[in-house]
Structure formats: C-alpha cells, structure tokens
Design a protein around this motif. Structure first.
Motif, PDB file in Angstrom:
ATOM      1  N   THR A   7      48.928  50.965  46.357  1.00 54.08           N
ATOM      2  CA  THR A   7      50.220  51.653  46.365  1.00 54.08           C
ATOM      3  C   THR A   7      50.088  53.168  46.525  1.00 54.08           C
ATOM      4  OG1 THR A   7      50.130  51.442  43.942  1.00 54.08           O
ATOM      5  CG2 THR A   7      51.565  49.930  45.125  1.00 54.08           C
ATOM      6  N   VAL A  15      39.872  43.105  47.904  1.00 54.92           N
ATOM      7  CA  VAL A  15      41.242  43.383  47.461  1.00 54.92           C
ATOM      8  C   VAL A  15      42.086  43.719  48.689  1.00 54.92           C
ATOM      9  CG1 VAL A  15      42.720  44.924  46.114  1.00 54.92           C
ATOM     10  CG2 VAL A  15      40.493  44.220  45.208  1.00 54.92           C
ATOM     11  N   ILE A  67      46.146  50.686  42.451  1.00 56.98           N
ATOM     12  CA  ILE A  67      46.353  49.275  42.787  1.00 56.98           C
ATOM     13  C   ILE A  67      47.437  48.691  41.892  1.00 56.98           C
ATOM     14  CG2 ILE A  67      45.289  46.976  42.777  1.00 56.98           C
ATOM     15  CD1 ILE A  67      42.656  48.291  43.542  1.00 56.98           C
ATOM     16  N   ASN A  68      48.380  48.019  42.482  1.00 54.94           N
ATOM     17  CA  ASN A  68      49.441  47.378  41.727  1.00 54.94           C
ATOM     18  C   ASN A  68      48.891  46.144  41.021  1.00 54.94           C
ATOM     19  OD1 ASN A  68      51.719  45.096  41.792  1.00 54.94           O
ATOM     20  ND2 ASN A  68      52.674  47.087  41.457  1.00 54.94           N
ATOM     21  N   GLU A  69      48.932  46.164  39.700  1.00 56.47           N
ATOM     22  CA  GLU A  69      48.319  45.082  38.931  1.00 56.47           C
ATOM     23  C   GLU A  69      49.013  43.743  39.159  1.00 56.47           C
ATOM     24  OE1 GLU A  69      47.731  43.840  34.295  1.00 56.47           O
ATOM     25  OE2 GLU A  69      47.250  45.924  34.817  1.00 56.47           O
ATOM     26  N   TYR A  94      47.488  37.739  43.696  1.00 54.40           N
ATOM     27  CA  TYR A  94      46.497  37.437  44.723  1.00 54.40           C
ATOM     28  C   TYR A  94      45.362  36.598  44.144  1.00 54.40           C
ATOM     29  CZ  TYR A  94      42.673  38.204  48.033  1.00 54.40           C
ATOM     30  OH  TYR A  94      41.628  38.035  48.909  1.00 54.40           O
ATOM     31  N   LYS A 135      50.545  42.668  41.866  1.00 53.45           N
ATOM     32  CA  LYS A 135      50.141  42.131  43.170  1.00 53.45           C
ATOM     33  C   LYS A 135      48.713  41.609  43.121  1.00 53.45           C
ATOM     34  CE  LYS A 135      53.132  44.944  46.162  1.00 53.45           C
ATOM     35  NZ  LYS A 135      53.150  45.925  47.281  1.00 53.45           N
ATOM     36  N   LEU A 136      47.840  42.332  42.430  1.00 52.59           N
ATOM     37  CA  LEU A 136      46.449  41.904  42.319  1.00 52.59           C
ATOM     38  C   LEU A 136      46.349  40.592  41.547  1.00 52.59           C
ATOM     39  CD1 LEU A 136      43.431  42.505  42.746  1.00 52.59           C
ATOM     40  CD2 LEU A 136      43.464  43.752  40.564  1.00 52.59           C
ATOM     41  N   ASN A 149      50.099  49.888  37.113  1.00 52.87           N
ATOM     42  CA  ASN A 149      49.121  50.248  38.132  1.00 52.87           C
ATOM     43  C   ASN A 149      47.745  50.451  37.519  1.00 52.87           C
ATOM     44  OD1 ASN A 149      50.889  50.319  40.425  1.00 52.87           O
ATOM     45  ND2 ASN A 149      51.730  52.227  39.633  1.00 52.87           N
ATOM     46  N   CYS A 158      47.792  45.516  48.215  1.00 54.13           N
ATOM     47  CA  CYS A 158      47.845  45.778  46.769  1.00 54.13           C
ATOM     48  C   CYS A 158      47.752  47.269  46.454  1.00 54.13           C
ATOM     49  CB  CYS A 158      46.713  45.047  46.051  1.00 54.13           C
ATOM     50  SG  CYS A 158      46.831  43.252  46.089  1.00 54.13           S
TER      51      CYS A 158
END
Length: 319
Positions: A195, A189, A94-96, A102, A98-99, A3, A193
């Motif tokens: 959390t 963002v 922010i979930n890395e 994206y 997922k980012l 994260n 993403c």
C-alpha cells in the motif's frame, strides 16, 4: 486497516521482485535471529539438568517454523538506523488483511500466524506449573499445553530493551516458502498487498528511481522520509510535495505545511518558525547574546572559568 512495515537496505532493492507480480520477503529460523536470548524468556532456566533436557527436547519440536519480522511504524529512527541502511534504504507498507487473505487462499492459514511481540524481562508464571506437570506426569495433554506455551514464548517474547522495534511477527508454514538456495527462504508477497513505499532521507537517486518504479507497478503511494526541525519524529513527503505524518497507525496527509521546507504545521501559518527567520531576527539575536558583548572586550574565557567554578562549588555543596 492494519499495516505491517518491513525495513530493508538499499542493496535489496534490485533483488526484491522475484517475478512480475511478487516481491520476496525473507524468512528465517529463530536460531538464526540476531537476538542471542531469542528463547530465553520461555522458562526459568535455574532447574535440574533432567528438566532442562526435557525442555530442550520440546523446544526443538516447536521452533522449527520460519518467521519474519515486521514493525508497526515506519518512523522509528533506530529501525531506520539498524535495518534501513542508516536511513539509506527503504520501507514497504503491506496491508495485513490482504496478506492474511492471500495466505489463506494458498491454503496455509492453519499453520501460519501473525502476532505482536511482547516485551518483558522475565518468563511468564503460567508456564512453570505446566512444565512441572508435563515433566513429572508426562501425560500427552500436559505436553501439548506446555508446547503451546513454549511456542508463544519463544516466538513472541523479547527483552524490553528491544521494545523500540514495535515488532509484529509472521510465523509461516515452511511449505509456503520458496528456496533459491540452501540458506535463503522467501515468501512471494503479491504487489497488490503493498500500500506504500518509503525511502530514507539518505537514499540516493538510483534507489529512489527503483522504488518509484515499484510504487508505479504496485499502484501504491510513494514517500520520502524527511528529518524535520520541530519534532524528533520524521515526516513523509509524497511525490507531489504533500507532507504526511504517521498517526494512529496510518500515514495521513497533514492539514498545514510550511511552503518552503514542507514541515508539518499545527497552525495556518505559511511558514515554519525556522523558515520565517529574517536578517533582522539574526541581527537582534546577536544583540541579545550577552556573551558576544563580553567576548568583544576579551573577557569571555575568564567569565566562563569563574562561572564554572561557582557551579562546581554549588554542586559539591548539594552533595
């Protein structure tokens, strides 16, 4: 799951959502960062003007990408003080993974990277021979290798005095950004993403309501930071009054907590030591405090003066 944590001031909260599905994360050029020595740890600058001019020409070519700063922990007190509005602001988790996905789905993964900042007080030794070869020989391959060294050093090294930040940077393709005006660059963002969101212990009701609304929209966890009494690390309280701690890179619920102040406990006690203080404990504390007895007959000031003189003499003899 890795994260990233972004600290923000309360004044940003109402401008955070750029549309119904995205928040805006600000990116900047390195030259606009608050560290005056942002490029200083690339090479040893004690060299000839010709070499410096050569280096300067290259660094202009490799530091044009915008970047933004995250940290690896949401409970760093100086970060709350410096970037979280003196604890009146908030943090977004922010979930890395997922980012990263994206960014890849957008097609910008080749010119985007996410990496830790390294903290040190002198340039790396590997770059020096590469610089010498690139400057003296001028072959493209040496310049290519040198530019790789320079980019890594410029973007991802800072002096050790900044190490408390535990910084992790995102360097992005500028084409991925939107520019509402000449001085602002934002990366949209997706709220999917996000959390978790955390408000500081000095945050007001308006901010809490705004961030709670964001948590509901993003379907993520909401926490309020609490300054505890047993450690110098804050703990996090969920909306249902469940205490959490940041452990091994994750926000995790504690097994035991004080029923009165919600302080995390290491034992199965119902209350922490502070909340367990009774009037009897207060009375006995005063009985055990011999200074109170000395003060009762007016001798406390003289006693402190004499003890200070003895202490000063002892310290002088030690020298």
């Amino acid at each position: 799951m890795t994260n990233l944590y972004k600290f923000m001031g309360a004044d940003v909260a109402d401008k955070l959502m750029i549309d119904e599905k995205n928040i805006g994360v600000k990116f900047s050029y390195l030259k606009d960062y608050n560290d005056p020595y942002e490029f200083f740890l690339t090479i040893d600058f004690n060299r000839s003007p010709a070499e410096l001019a050569f280096y300067n020409d290259l660094i202009d070519m490799v530091t044009g990408q915008p970047a933004t700063c995250f940290t690896k922990s949401p409970v760093i007190s100086p970060m709350w003080a410096h970037y979280g509005g003196n604890s009146s602001g908030f943090v977004i988790e922010i979930n890395e993974e997922k980012l990263t996905k994206y960014i890849s789905d957008l097609g910008f993964e080749k010119n985007t990277s996410i990496a830790d900042v390294e903290y040190k007080d002198s340039p790396g030794e590997d770059i020096e021979p590469t610089l010498a070869r690139a400057f003296q020989i001028g072959k493209p391959r040496y310049i290519f290798w040198l530019m790789s060294y320079i980019k890594s050093a410029a973007y991802l090294t800072k002096q050790t005095c900044w190490s408390y930040e535990q910084e992790r940077r995102v360097i992005i393709d500028e084409n991925a950004l939107i520019k509402p005006n000449d001085w602002l660059m934002l990366f949209p963002v997706p709220i999917s993403c996000i959390t978790a969101v955390i408000v500081g212990h000095k945050s007001d009701k308006a901010l809490k309501e705004t961030i709670q609304a964001l948590a509901k929209k993003a379907k993520c966890r909401y926490f309020e930071m609490v300054i505890g009494k047993t450690t110098t690390t804050p703990f996090l309280l969920s909306i249902n009054q469940k205490s959490h701690q940041f452990i091994n890179g994750k926000i995790e619920a504690v097994r035991h907590q004080c029923k009165s102040c919600f302080e995390p406990l290491t034992t199965e006690n119902r209350e922490c030591g502070w909340c367990g203080i009774t009037q009897k404990d207060v009375d006995m504390a005063q009985v055990r405090n011999s200074f109170r007895m000395i003060a009762s007959y007016g001798g406390l000031e003289n006693y402190i003066t004499s003890m200070q003189a003895i202490t000063d003499k002892y310290q002088a003899e030690k020298k």
